[in-house]
Design a protein around this motif. Structure first.
Motif, short mmCIF file in Angstrom:
data_model
loop_
_atom_site.label_atom_id
_atom_site.label_comp_id
_atom_site.label_asym_id
_atom_site.label_seq_id
_atom_site.Cartn_x
_atom_site.Cartn_y
_atom_site.Cartn_z
N MET A 275 0.88 -1.32 0.04
CA MET A 275 0.21 0.11 0.04
C MET A 275 0.91 1.38 -0.13
O MET A 275 1.95 1.44 0.72
CB MET A 275 -0.79 -0.07 1.17
CG MET A 275 -1.90 1.15 1.23
SD MET A 275 -2.79 1.52 -0.13
CE MET A 275 -4.21 0.46 0.59
N PHE A 276 0.71 2.15 -1.04
CA PHE A 276 1.42 3.28 -1.06
C PHE A 276 0.44 4.62 -0.94
O PHE A 276 -0.62 4.45 -1.46
CB PHE A 276 2.23 3.42 -2.11
CG PHE A 276 3.51 2.38 -2.44
CD1 PHE A 276 4.58 2.63 -1.67
CD2 PHE A 276 3.19 1.06 -2.54
CE1 PHE A 276 5.67 1.71 -1.75
CE2 PHE A 276 4.22 -0.07 -2.73
CZ PHE A 276 5.53 0.38 -1.89
N TYR A 277 1.06 5.73 -0.61
CA TYR A 277 0.18 6.78 -0.90
C TYR A 277 1.05 7.87 -1.46
O TYR A 277 1.70 7.52 -2.51
CB TYR A 277 -0.23 7.52 0.59
CG TYR A 277 -1.04 6.19 1.43
CD1 TYR A 277 -2.19 6.01 1.11
CD2 TYR A 277 -0.25 5.66 2.62
CE1 TYR A 277 -2.68 4.88 1.84
CE2 TYR A 277 -0.89 4.81 3.13
CZ TYR A 277 -2.25 4.43 2.77
OH TYR A 277 -2.81 3.35 3.58
N ALA A 278 0.70 9.36 -1.08
CA ALA A 278 1.55 10.29 -2.03
C ALA A 278 2.96 10.25 -2.24
O ALA A 278 3.50 10.72 -3.06
CB ALA A 278 1.18 11.76 -1.50
N SER A 300 -3.75 0.68 -4.36
CA SER A 300 -4.12 1.95 -4.20
C SER A 300 -4.26 2.78 -5.51
O SER A 300 -3.12 3.07 -6.11
CB SER A 300 -2.94 2.70 -3.38
OG SER A 300 -3.47 3.94 -3.36
N GLN A 303 -2.45 5.63 -6.86
CA GLN A 303 -0.97 5.65 -7.28
C GLN A 303 -0.65 4.74 -8.14
O GLN A 303 0.71 4.91 -8.84
CB GLN A 303 -0.21 4.94 -5.89
CG GLN A 303 -0.67 5.86 -4.63
CD GLN A 303 -0.61 7.17 -4.68
OE1 GLN A 303 0.48 7.75 -5.07
NE2 GLN A 303 -1.43 7.75 -3.81
N SER B 174 -3.38 12.71 3.97
CA SER B 174 -2.80 12.53 2.72
C SER B 174 -2.38 11.09 2.46
O SER B 174 -1.88 10.70 1.42
CB SER B 174 -1.29 13.29 2.79
OG SER B 174 -0.57 12.47 3.74
N VAL B 200 -3.43 14.35 -4.64
CA VAL B 200 -2.96 13.00 -5.22
C VAL B 200 -3.95 12.07 -4.84
O VAL B 200 -4.34 11.08 -5.36
CB VAL B 200 -1.53 12.66 -4.62
CG1 VAL B 200 -1.28 11.22 -5.17
CG2 VAL B 200 -0.62 13.62 -5.41
N GLU B 201 -4.38 12.20 -3.29
CA GLU B 201 -5.38 11.22 -3.01
C GLU B 201 -6.82 11.50 -3.07
O GLU B 201 -7.79 10.61 -2.98
CB GLU B 201 -5.03 11.25 -1.22
CG GLU B 201 -3.83 10.62 -0.75
CD GLU B 201 -3.65 8.95 -1.35
OE1 GLU B 201 -4.69 8.48 -1.29
OE2 GLU B 201 -2.68 8.43 -1.92
N ARG B 204 -9.41 9.43 -5.62
CA ARG B 204 -10.12 8.04 -5.24
C ARG B 204 -11.11 8.51 -4.31
O ARG B 204 -11.77 7.41 -4.08
CB ARG B 204 -8.85 7.22 -4.45
CG ARG B 204 -8.42 7.84 -3.02
CD ARG B 204 -7.22 7.05 -2.70
NE ARG B 204 -7.28 5.75 -2.61
CZ ARG B 204 -6.41 5.16 -1.89
NH1 ARG B 204 -5.10 5.45 -1.78
NH2 ARG B 204 -6.55 3.77 -1.92
N LEU C 116 7.34 16.26 -5.13
CA LEU C 116 6.05 15.53 -5.96
C LEU C 116 5.83 16.46 -7.11
O LEU C 116 5.69 16.00 -8.33
CB LEU C 116 4.93 15.27 -5.05
CG LEU C 116 4.58 14.11 -4.48
CD1 LEU C 116 3.21 14.12 -3.80
CD2 LEU C 116 4.63 13.00 -5.39
#
Lengths: 370, 283, 210
Positions: A275-278, A300, A303, B174, B200-201, B204, C116
């Motif tokens: 599981m990865f996020y930003a 995820s 991502q 985040s 980014v999140e 979803r 990012l």
């Protein structure tokens, strides 16, 4: 499930000329008892009278206890949950308005709390769990009997050998990142299952495996899994506890540390599975700049675009869960994949039926799944 | 133009840096339109009874303050305007300092009193367990506030036991915390959940909003700018829109140039077959 | 026994209990459930200590054996102890801990996150190429969403439709549909993995191989 609801409407106000209100007391649904839900239409100060000082909620029960105040109510309040009550006991509630010279009951209602043994609001989930468990057991049983099952080719998993072989040829380590979530996340469980297979292959080639962790529990599990994998291939000497370590619980602190390790140690193969996020793009882009072959996989969905852009192979969504089955080819586990396929077909059929019925104006079918 | 294909990535980095810094130094003053996901939260808070209890979880760390602090500040401004009783908490150790500072700052601006209008519950490890436990009893998770005072001694906690007694639960995050709040606090205990997430999140969260599991959500700095527009209090969100706009335009320009370069290379017949690897194009 | 059988019995018992308590709201079950959640938090707290010990050990060994880049390990250890000592002696609300948090940790982490923006630019430049029809669709969607989500693009109009509306449509429909598809697969995969562990078919998390 027993519902005991008493809705009593009382119009009491005489002297003040204020309006009476709808008030109902019902047993709180789907709970373990001991609770009543009180609902009334919100009272506006002007509707009662401009001179009202405060509103109060009072309770009387049948046990002979004196009438007591439960709460001060604000104008605009419309619900109250009364808890720690005795099941089967009848309670009477009154909403009172306090005026400068008089106190007036606006509404009165009664209710009896009771215990529910089954959450009927979760009946659709219950049948789903039963059906899916049945499918899983059925296909596992069939898989045990030796029936061959087809599993499609997954490019990312075919490349695991290539990645480990490349690291071995270059004399560089492999970095395995099991995501940044905890062990209760199924993606992490799937990741450590793949780690077992990767560790075995790395062990067979005698290639160093590094596993930096963000979660201490995942670290403990990863250490155990790698150690066990090396034992199984007869190379316990390869296990270095110090290579499977905890970095930090901070999301971007972890990303910074792992990026630094990538730049210093220059692993030839990076596995980013879990599981990865930003932070996913920071990790995969750093790996990309070092020229490592990268195999990523996550459920995820947010991502996935980043991994697809920066990595050589990406396992999408449930491919991650299928990975350990794919690599181990254990028949019983292959059966579970078949069960998943059938369950997915059933879900698709339900979606199709629901859509058609909704178009036709039916609301009951879709409502059953709320 | 064919040379665009092997462009040094540091040139793009410099371009991004300038496209962000220059509009911050010399603002242009773009205004933004409000999306339904943001409007839904605003409407929900407007319709909440006055002095409703609201749980606000600051599930983020210093890394994402640029996007999430403006959202948190905008939420707090609106909640204090509505005289809501705000309970702040965090599920990340790094969130303690951020939450505390922001709560104090906004409460001071709105003239809110600690213990009566707001309080800070502090940090609790293991997010999912805490979310589930608060559906039963908040005091079991946080017997005291951050400073050791028993919860039941605060006037604002009277009648607040679990999600049932709360008007709204807000999560700023985040990571996947918003989905967990939706799945546990809403699906299991029926709490109304609103979210502020990094851009980014945020992508979803659309299915969760459509299905009604979330009241709404703020996505990235733009979400914060939209909320600031609704409460008519310009803040860092609206100020950041200039930089975001120019940097987006720069990226679009680079994508267009990249495609022109790609087309030119292809036209000259020099484009090789795809290798399946993604390494080469940017040096 | 302790390496395989006992963990499997535990996994089965706790797994079945968690399923049952989801459907049965009896107070006794809820009490047990709350106890499980309490224990989970206690275990997590303890394991954080284990993690910190491992971190110290990892860096201490690097320094001791003068491994390549051991200077970074010295900085990591010094930072760790500095924060702990600052919190112990001066508290966390004021003093050096608060100063370090605000002036070192906050900008440091914010800088990491801001990377990012740079990486997204290079990734977009590299991947958004009109190689074929589907890649061109991806490119167009990307550009529309990027422009439609910022003020300058919101007012642009293509074929009578504003870019903001187009971007919202892309996010609300094709994006949500694709995400739902992935979510359904993921949900089933999660359920399947959980059931396999509860039933005991899947044991590789215990280190078991083929």
């Amino acid at each position: 499930m027993t519902y005991s609801a008493f809705s009593v409407f009382l119009s009491v106000l005489v002297a003040t000329g204020a309006a009476a209100i709808d008030f109902e007391v019902v047993d709180t649904p789907h709970d373990g008892g001991g609770s009543l839900t009180l609902r009334w239409e919100p009272v506006a100060r002007s509707a009662v009278a401009e001179s009202v000082i405060s509103l109060g909620l009072f309770r009387t029960d049948g046990s002979g206890e004196p009438r007591g105040k439960r709460a001060d109510l604000a104008f605009g309040d419309s619900t109250f949950f009364d808890e720690r009550l005795t099941n089967g006991q009848r309670y009477t509630y009154e909403i009172e308005a306090v005026f400068p010279s008089t106190i007036t009951v606006l509404a009165r209602a009664e209710g009896t709390p009771s215990l529910q043994w089954f959450r009927t609001d979760r009946i659709a989930v219950f049948f789903g769990v039963v059906l899916f468990t049945g499918l899983l057991l059925w296909f596992t049983y069939h898989a045990r009997s030796g029936r061959q099952m087809f599993i499609r080719r997954i490019a990312g998993l075919e490349a695991v050998d290539e990645a480990i072989g490349r690291a071995t040829e270059m004399g560089k380590p492999i970095m395995y990142i099991p995501g940044i979530s905890s062990m209760e996340d199924v993606a992490t469980i799937a990741s450590v299952q793949i780690l077992a297979q990767v560790a075995k292959k790395a062990g067979e080639y005698g290639t160093r495996l590094m596993v930096p962790n963000r979660d201490p529990i995942v670290m403990a599990v990863a250490q155990e899994i790698v150690k066990e994998s090396y034992n199984q291939i007869g190379r316990p000497d390869l296990y270095i506890q110090d290579d499977i370590y905890y970095v930090t619980y901070s999301q971007f602190g972890y990303a910074a540390a792992v990026s630094g390790i990538m730049l210093r140690e220059r692993p030839a193969a990076n596995f980013l599975l879990g599981m990865f996020y930003a932070e996913s793009l920071i990790l995969s882009e750093t790996g990309n700049t070092t020229g490592a072959i990268q195999i990523a996989g996550t459920d995820s969905d947010a991502q996935l675009p980043f991994f697809i852009t920066s990595c050589d192979y990406t396992l999408i969504g449930e491919e991650l869960y299928a990975a350990s089955v794919y690599l181990s080819r254990e028949p019983m586990l292959l059966g579970s994949l078949k069960a998943q396929d059938f369950a997915k077909a059933a879900v698709l059929a339900l979606i199709l039926i629901g859509t058609l019925l909704s178009i036709a104006g039916d609301t009951q079918f879709a409502g059953a799944f709320r | 133009m064919a040379g665009m294909k092997g462009l040094d990535r540091t040139i793009i980095y410099w371009g991004v840096a300038f496209s962000i810094v220059i509009p911050l130094l010399w603002p242009i003053g773009f205004s933004t339109e409000v999306t339904s996901q943001v409007r839904d939260i605003h409407r929900f808070i407007e319709q909440m009874p006055e002095s409703s209890a609201v749980l606000m979880s600051f599930d983020y760390e210093p890394a994402t303050i640029a996007e999430l602090d403006p959202m948190a500040a905008a939420f707090l401004k609106h909640l204090f305007q509505r005289r809501a009783r705000v309970m702040g908490m965090t599920l990340l150790p790094g969130g303690v300092g951020l939450a505390e500072n922001l709560l104090r700052q906004e409460a001071a601006i709105a003239g809110m009193e600690y213990g009566r209008n707001w309080l800070f519950l502090g940090y609790i490890p293991d997010g999912t367990a805490a979310m589930l436990r608060m559906g039963e009893d908040v005091a079991m998770v946080f017997p005291t506030d951050q400073y050791g005072t028993a919860l039941d001694s605060f006037p604002m906690m009277r009648g607040v036991k679990s999600y049932r007694n709360m008007g709204l639960v807000i999560c700023l995050s985040s990571t996947a915390m918003p989905q967990l709040w939706a799945q546990y606090a809403h699906d299991r205990y029926g709490a109304a959940v609103a979210v502020g997430a990094t851009a980014v999140e945020a992508v979803r969260l659309y299915p969760y909003h459509d299905s009604g599991q979330l009241v709404g959500f703020l996505g990235g700095l733009k979400g914060a700018a939209e909320y600031e527009t609704l409460i008519q209090t310009p803040g860092d969100g609206i100020r950041g829109m200039d930089a975001q706009t120019i940097s987006h335009l720069f990226i679009v320009m680079m994508v267009v140039l990249g495609n022109i370069g790609y087309a030119a290379t292809k036209w000259r017949g020099r484009a090789g077959a795809s290798t399946g690897r993604n390494h080469a194009p940017v040096a | 026994m302790f390496r395989r059988t006992l963990p499997m019995i535990l996994a089965f018992t706790v797994g079945v209990f968690m399923i049952v308590q989801f459907f049965v709201p009896h107070p006794q079950l809820q009490m047990l459930y709350n106890m499980v959640l309490d224990w989970k938090q206690v275990v997590f707290g303890c394991v954080l200590i284990v993690g910190t010990m491992t971190l110290i050990r990892h860096h201490a060994l690097r320094v001791r054996f003068r491994k390549q880049g051991y200077g970074y390990s010295i900085i990591a250890l010094a930072s760790l102890f500095a924060m702990v000592l600052a919190a112990i002696f001066w508290g966390i609300e004021t003093g050096p801990y608060s100063w370090l948090f605000t002036n070192v940790q906050v900008p440091g982490q914010a800088t990491m996150f801001s990377l990012l923006g740079f990486f997204i630019a290079t990734a977009a430049y590299r991947s958004f190429r009109a190689r074929n029809v589907t890649a061109t669709l991806l490119l167009l969607s990307g550009v529309i969403v990027m422009l439609g989500r910022v003020p300058a693009g919101e007012n642009m109009v293509i074929g009578g439709v504003s870019l903001a509306d187009l971007a919202t449509w892309i996010l609300d429909y094709p994006n949500t549909a694709a995400k739902r598809g992935i979510l359904i697969g993921v949900g089933l995969g999660m359920t399947s993995t959980a059931l396999k562990i509860i039933i005991g078919i899947e044991q590789s998390y215990l280190g078991k191989g083929e």
